[in-house]
Enzyme design. Sequence first.
Site, PDB file in Angstrom:
ATOM      1  N   ASP A   1       0.681  -1.184   0.003  1.00 18.52           N
ATOM      2  CA  ASP A   1       0.096  -0.099   0.083  1.00 18.52           C
ATOM      3  C   ASP A   1       0.771   1.162  -0.189  1.00 18.52           C
ATOM      4  O   ASP A   1       0.428   2.294   0.509  1.00 18.52           O
ATOM      5  CB  ASP A   1      -1.006   0.041   1.193  1.00 18.52           C
ATOM      6  CG  ASP A   1      -1.865  -1.393   1.237  1.00 18.52           C
ATOM      7  OD1 ASP A   1      -2.209  -1.704   0.215  1.00 18.52           O
ATOM      8  OD2 ASP A   1      -1.893  -1.774   2.441  1.00 18.52           O
TER       9      ASP A   1
ATOM     10  N   LYS B   1       2.379   1.964  -5.216  1.00 17.44           N
ATOM     11  CA  LYS B   1       3.033   1.254  -6.277  1.00 17.44           C
ATOM     12  C   LYS B   1       2.014   1.559  -7.569  1.00 17.44           C
ATOM     13  O   LYS B   1       2.640   1.853  -8.579  1.00 17.44           O
ATOM     14  CB  LYS B   1       3.180  -0.172  -5.978  1.00 17.44           C
ATOM     15  CG  LYS B   1       4.092  -0.329  -4.913  1.00 17.44           C
ATOM     16  CD  LYS B   1       4.017  -2.152  -4.948  1.00 17.44           C
ATOM     17  CE  LYS B   1       2.874  -2.573  -4.046  1.00 17.44           C
ATOM     18  NZ  LYS B   1       2.470  -2.147  -2.883  1.00 17.44           N
TER      19      LYS B   1
ATOM     20  N   GLY C   1      -4.092  -4.220  -3.948  1.00 15.64           N
ATOM     21  CA  GLY C   1      -5.110  -3.255  -4.540  1.00 15.64           C
ATOM     22  C   GLY C   1      -4.423  -1.907  -4.576  1.00 15.64           C
ATOM     23  O   GLY C   1      -3.750  -1.279  -3.891  1.00 15.64           O
ATOM     24  N   HIS C   2      -4.266  -1.952  -6.223  1.00 16.64           N
ATOM     25  CA  HIS C   2      -3.570  -0.604  -6.739  1.00 16.64           C
ATOM     26  C   HIS C   2      -4.629   0.465  -7.147  1.00 16.64           C
ATOM     27  O   HIS C   2      -5.357   0.352  -7.950  1.00 16.64           O
ATOM     28  CB  HIS C   2      -2.609  -1.034  -7.772  1.00 16.64           C
ATOM     29  CG  HIS C   2      -1.496  -2.050  -7.284  1.00 16.64           C
ATOM     30  ND1 HIS C   2      -0.903  -2.813  -7.868  1.00 16.64           N
ATOM     31  CD2 HIS C   2      -1.412  -2.562  -5.925  1.00 16.64           C
ATOM     32  CE1 HIS C   2      -0.120  -3.578  -7.291  1.00 16.64           C
ATOM     33  NE2 HIS C   2      -0.318  -3.268  -5.956  1.00 16.64           N
TER      34      HIS C   2
ATOM     35  N   GLN D   1       2.459  -6.029  -3.162  1.00 15.32           N
ATOM     36  CA  GLN D   1       2.900  -6.344  -1.968  1.00 15.32           C
ATOM     37  C   GLN D   1       3.874  -5.689  -1.490  1.00 15.32           C
ATOM     38  O   GLN D   1       4.096  -4.402  -2.114  1.00 15.32           O
ATOM     39  CB  GLN D   1       2.864  -7.603  -1.254  1.00 15.32           C
ATOM     40  CG  GLN D   1       1.773  -8.555  -1.145  1.00 15.32           C
ATOM     41  CD  GLN D   1       1.110  -8.882  -2.540  1.00 15.32           C
ATOM     42  OE1 GLN D   1       1.605  -9.540  -3.379  1.00 15.32           O
ATOM     43  NE2 GLN D   1      -0.197  -8.653  -2.815  1.00 15.32           N
TER      44      GLN D   1
HETATM   45  P1  IMO Z   1      -0.724  -4.333  -2.411  1.00 18.92           P
HETATM   46  O1  IMO Z   1       0.039  -4.743  -3.691  1.00 18.92           O
HETATM   47  C1  IMO Z   1      -0.818  -4.647   1.862  1.00 18.92           C
HETATM   48  C2  IMO Z   1      -1.150  -8.662   3.736  1.00 18.92           C
HETATM   49  C3  IMO Z   1      -2.450  -9.253   4.338  1.00 18.92           C
HETATM   50  C4  IMO Z   1      -1.913 -10.044   5.206  1.00 18.92           C
HETATM   51  C5  IMO Z   1      -0.825 -10.916   4.507  1.00 18.92           C
HETATM   52  C6  IMO Z   1      -1.013 -12.066   3.977  1.00 18.92           C
HETATM   53  O2  IMO Z   1      -1.821  -3.430  -2.410  1.00 18.92           O
HETATM   54  O3  IMO Z   1       0.456  -3.403  -1.754  1.00 18.92           O
HETATM   55  P2  IMO Z   1      -2.435 -12.940   1.865  1.00 18.92           P
HETATM   56  O4  IMO Z   1      -3.898 -12.784   1.539  1.00 18.92           O
HETATM   57  O5  IMO Z   1      -1.391 -12.404   0.521  1.00 18.92           O
HETATM   58  O6  IMO Z   1      -1.946 -14.321   2.089  1.00 18.92           O
HETATM   59  O7  IMO Z   1      -2.185 -11.898   3.139  1.00 18.92           O
HETATM   60  O8  IMO Z   1      -0.351  -9.793   3.599  1.00 18.92           O
HETATM   61  N1  IMO Z   1      -1.204  -8.237   2.118  1.00 18.92           N
HETATM   62  C7  IMO Z   1      -1.287  -7.059   1.805  1.00 18.92           C
HETATM   63  N2  IMO Z   1      -0.998  -5.670   2.708  1.00 18.92           N
HETATM   64  N3  IMO Z   1      -0.805  -4.416   0.645  1.00 18.92           N
HETATM   65  C8  IMO Z   1      -1.022  -5.699  -0.229  1.00 18.92           C
HETATM   66  O9  IMO Z   1      -0.874  -5.617  -1.610  1.00 18.92           O
HETATM   67  C9  IMO Z   1      -1.244  -6.853   0.402  1.00 18.92           C
HETATM   68  N4  IMO Z   1      -1.306  -7.882   0.005  1.00 18.92           N
HETATM   69  C10 IMO Z   1      -1.197  -8.917   0.914  1.00 18.92           C
HETATM   70  O10 IMO Z   1      -3.100  -8.270   4.666  1.00 18.92           O
HETATM   71  O11 IMO Z   1      -1.408  -9.391   6.321  1.00 18.92           O
HETATM   72 MG    MG Z   2      -3.193  -2.788  -1.029  1.00 16.85          MG
END
Ligand code: IMO
Ligand code: MG
Length: 406
Positions: A12, A15, A39-40, A198
């Site tokens: 978050d 990106k 979530g972008h 992530q």
């Molecule tokens: P973007 O690309 C923030 C977190 C989840 C959880 C952990 C594992 O938008 O930055 P999962 O469902 O992937 O097995 O969850 O990772 N998580 C994220 N946190 N931004 C994301 O993606 C995330 N994708 C997974 O909240 O703690």
């Molecule tokens: Mg996100």
Amino acid sequence: MKVVVIGAQWGDEGKGKMVDYLADDAKVVVRYAGGANAGHTIVIGDQQYALHLVPSGILYPDKTVYLGMGMVIDPEALFNELQMLKDRGINWEGRVFISDRAHLVLPRYRELDKKRDAERKRPIGTTGRGIGTTYSMKSERDGIRLADLDWKEKIEDLEDADKEFLNKYSERLISMRVNLTAEMYKHRNDNILLEGAQGALLDLDTGTYPYVSSGMSCSAGAAIGAGIGPRSLDKILGVFKAYSTRVGNGPMPTEFCEETQSELYHYVRETGREYGVTTGRPRRCGYLDLVALRYACQTNSIDELVLTHLDIYDTLDEIEACVAYEIDGQKVVDFPTSIEALNKAKPVLQKFSGWKQSLKNCRLYDAMPKSARDYVDFIEKYCETPVGIISVGYERNDTFLRTKVW
Ligand code: IMO
Ligand code: MG
């Protein structure tokens, strides 16, 4: 030229916004890891788009986008997202392709992911999108790749519900399926942007394991996820926010205290719109963690940092950032691996004066107030990495470059 955009914190970081901004000068965008857990968000004028699987270059009518081999793709989520784009006037047909090596998420995996996390003694707080289950099926060598969709024997062996599900999407998936390595070769002289998901601290290997996601969100994952070798990557950009956030469970040494700092906590969460784009969960917020950020620079060979959400601090009198941890009375500057140590870590904070004015219209580094520059200069020195791009608002153009990217 190939430029990688990774998250340098816990996801978050902005990106999607950065990829959208930089995609203007790229021909191709490849999303290399993760799935619909991402979530972008991209804001263009009064329009806001939330993308989960489709690479962030899609909003330009002339860009080709690829979903890479490091991804895990839920066809239902993908076609819903593509339908949403179509309904909003984004014509994607003929320019969205998927690596034949990418793995598919089945509805059963989504359910298993939720059930497994609910049963854990120490839940991770997954997004429930089937991500971990799909990556473990992949490592078990029981996963289903797009390339397997016309492997009759393999499909025959699946459960009826799986077959029925895949049957619905198979033809459309096959029509978008490509050999990504061959495509990358075709585009070898073009500008290619590699979009991570992530962040460094959620990476399966370099993150705060087990409180991580299951894909490769590190920069090394960009090469694997795009089907090319690591020497083909020309530049690595690490996106980070002026503060920290984290969704889900796991250590976060600089988290604000909800009781004693509730005003600051809620100010940052509300002003920064810190609610999950995928799950709607409120994000945990805290000080910028320079110990963690420097670790992310080191584990990912970050060439330039990209600072976002700096404007969220516009109204504060004073700003603090974490420059070390105190663990059992010892000062620590190297990011610990042990969850126990991270849980005990107390942030050692350094104070900076606030700038008390809006940065929204700044488009030049030297036009920023001195105290804002002091904050950025300190980050650069601490991380031994230049801050090359700064974002001062949500909109696509609330961004400025300090050096050329391409
Ligand atoms: P973007 O690309 C923030 C977190 C989840 C959880 C952990 C594992 O938008 O930055 P999962 O469902 O992937 O097995 O969850 O990772 N998580 C994220 N946190 N931004 C994301 O993606 C995330 N994708 C997974 O909240 O703690
Ligand atoms: Mg996100």
